[in-house]
Design a protein around this motif. Structure first.
Motif, PDB file in Angstrom:
ATOM      1  N   GLN A  67       0.864  -1.188   0.000  1.00 51.27           N
ATOM      2  CA  GLN A  67       0.000   0.000   0.000  1.00 51.27           C
ATOM      3  C   GLN A  67       0.894   1.229   0.000  1.00 51.27           C
ATOM      4  O   GLN A  67       1.699   1.427   0.899  1.00 51.27           O
ATOM      5  CB  GLN A  67      -0.903   0.004   1.233  1.00 51.27           C
ATOM      6  N   SER A  68       0.753   2.068  -1.015  1.00 48.54           N
ATOM      7  CA  SER A  68       1.644   3.218  -1.200  1.00 48.54           C
ATOM      8  C   SER A  68       1.093   4.530  -0.671  1.00 48.54           C
ATOM      9  O   SER A  68       1.830   5.497  -0.539  1.00 48.54           O
ATOM     10  CB  SER A  68       1.944   3.399  -2.690  1.00 48.54           C
ATOM     11  N   ILE A  69      -0.204   4.589  -0.408  1.00 52.93           N
ATOM     12  CA  ILE A  69      -0.836   5.841   0.008  1.00 52.93           C
ATOM     13  C   ILE A  69      -1.506   5.631   1.364  1.00 52.93           C
ATOM     14  O   ILE A  69      -2.193   4.630   1.574  1.00 52.93           O
ATOM     15  CB  ILE A  69      -1.875   6.300  -1.035  1.00 52.93           C
ATOM     16  N   ALA A  70      -1.303   6.582   2.275  1.00 46.68           N
ATOM     17  CA  ALA A  70      -1.946   6.500   3.588  1.00 46.68           C
ATOM     18  C   ALA A  70      -2.213   7.902   4.123  1.00 46.68           C
ATOM     19  O   ALA A  70      -1.435   8.825   3.901  1.00 46.68           O
ATOM     20  CB  ALA A  70      -1.073   5.730   4.574  1.00 46.68           C
ATOM     21  N   PHE A  71      -3.320   8.033   4.813  1.00 47.22           N
ATOM     22  CA  PHE A  71      -3.652   9.279   5.507  1.00 47.22           C
ATOM     23  C   PHE A  71      -2.976   9.230   6.864  1.00 47.22           C
ATOM     24  O   PHE A  71      -3.100   8.257   7.587  1.00 47.22           O
ATOM     25  CB  PHE A  71      -5.167   9.407   5.687  1.00 47.22           C
ATOM     26  N   SER A  72      -2.260  10.295   7.212  1.00 43.10           N
ATOM     27  CA  SER A  72      -1.505  10.242   8.461  1.00 43.10           C
ATOM     28  C   SER A  72      -1.956  11.249   9.502  1.00 43.10           C
ATOM     29  O   SER A  72      -1.540  11.164  10.638  1.00 43.10           O
ATOM     30  CB  SER A  72      -0.017  10.459   8.193  1.00 43.10           C
ATOM     31  N   GLU A  73      -2.757  12.205   9.130  1.00 46.37           N
ATOM     32  CA  GLU A  73      -3.113  13.241  10.088  1.00 46.37           C
ATOM     33  C   GLU A  73      -4.499  13.776   9.762  1.00 46.37           C
ATOM     34  O   GLU A  73      -4.886  13.880   8.610  1.00 46.37           O
ATOM     35  CB  GLU A  73      -2.089  14.373  10.022  1.00 46.37           C
ATOM     36  N   ASP A  74      -5.212  14.124  10.787  1.00 48.15           N
ATOM     37  CA  ASP A  74      -6.538  14.712  10.659  1.00 48.15           C
ATOM     38  C   ASP A  74      -6.651  15.749  11.767  1.00 48.15           C
ATOM     39  O   ASP A  74      -6.424  15.428  12.930  1.00 48.15           O
ATOM     40  CB  ASP A  74      -7.579  13.608  10.879  1.00 48.15           C
ATOM     41  N   SER A  75      -6.944  16.979  11.414  1.00 48.32           N
ATOM     42  CA  SER A  75      -7.085  17.991  12.452  1.00 48.32           C
ATOM     43  C   SER A  75      -8.145  19.007  12.050  1.00 48.32           C
ATOM     44  O   SER A  75      -8.541  19.089  10.893  1.00 48.32           O
ATOM     45  CB  SER A  75      -5.751  18.702  12.712  1.00 48.32           C
ATOM     46  N   GLN A  76      -8.595  19.749  13.058  1.00 42.61           N
ATOM     47  CA  GLN A  76      -9.567  20.823  12.843  1.00 42.61           C
ATOM     48  C   GLN A  76      -9.036  22.087  13.501  1.00 42.61           C
ATOM     49  O   GLN A  76      -8.456  22.035  14.580  1.00 42.61           O
ATOM     50  CB  GLN A  76     -10.909  20.483  13.486  1.00 42.61           C
ATOM     51  N   ASN A  77      -9.261  23.194  12.821  1.00 40.71           N
ATOM     52  CA  ASN A  77      -8.879  24.498  13.361  1.00 40.71           C
ATOM     53  C   ASN A  77      -9.954  25.506  13.002  1.00 40.71           C
ATOM     54  O   ASN A  77     -10.712  25.303  12.051  1.00 40.71           O
ATOM     55  CB  ASN A  77      -7.556  24.983  12.747  1.00 40.71           C
ATOM     56  N   LEU A  78      -9.984  26.581  13.742  1.00 42.09           N
ATOM     57  CA  LEU A  78     -10.826  27.709  13.357  1.00 42.09           C
ATOM     58  C   LEU A  78      -9.917  28.738  12.709  1.00 42.09           C
ATOM     59  O   LEU A  78      -8.854  29.066  13.239  1.00 42.09           O
ATOM     60  CB  LEU A  78     -11.534  28.300  14.574  1.00 42.09           C
ATOM     61  N   VAL A  79     -10.318  29.217  11.533  1.00 42.53           N
ATOM     62  CA  VAL A  79      -9.534  30.215  10.816  1.00 42.53           C
ATOM     63  C   VAL A  79     -10.441  31.376  10.436  1.00 42.53           C
ATOM     64  O   VAL A  79     -11.659  31.222  10.332  1.00 42.53           O
ATOM     65  CB  VAL A  79      -8.868  29.626   9.548  1.00 42.53           C
TER      66      VAL A  79
END
Length: 109
Positions: A67-79
């Motif tokens: 498997q060559s593709i992976a999601f590594s981070e998920d975050s939420q911010n207010l901008v």
């Protein structure tokens, strides 16, 4: 085990030919897309990314190195943009291949 299949990533109705890729909106309902004749391109893209994220995990990649593709981070911010507050969702996608090229090429994956 081989790399994830088109159906594993995009749903049981996903198919492809030499010229097209077909992803059913019904398969994207699991991540919240309500199928309509006027879904925006952004909504469809967001749903495709969210659906792929269910399968392309770092944990699965550890078990299946092909498997060559992976999601590594998920975050939420207010901008703030144009004096309006937005909730920003950040998703990091890692594309990995053996280090023998320096440019990004979708055909590698």
């Amino acid at each position: 085990m081989a790399e994830p299949t088109l159906k594993e990533i995009f749903g049981d109705s996903a198919s492809q030919t030499v010229e097209t890729v077909t992803i059913s909106k019904a398969d994207l309902a699991v991540v919240g897309l309500t199928a309509a004749s006027n879904n925006t391109g952004e909504a469809i893209l967001a749903a495709v990314i969210a659906k792929a994220q269910l399968v392309l995990t770092l944990e699965r990649q550890e078990l299946h190195p092909e498997q060559s593709i992976a999601f590594s981070e998920d975050s939420q911010n207010l901008v703030i943009r144009n004096d309006q507050r937005y909730r920003q969702f950040t998703k990091v996608i890692n594309f990995e291949k053996v280090d023998d090229e320096t440019d990004f090429d979708p055909d590698w994956f």
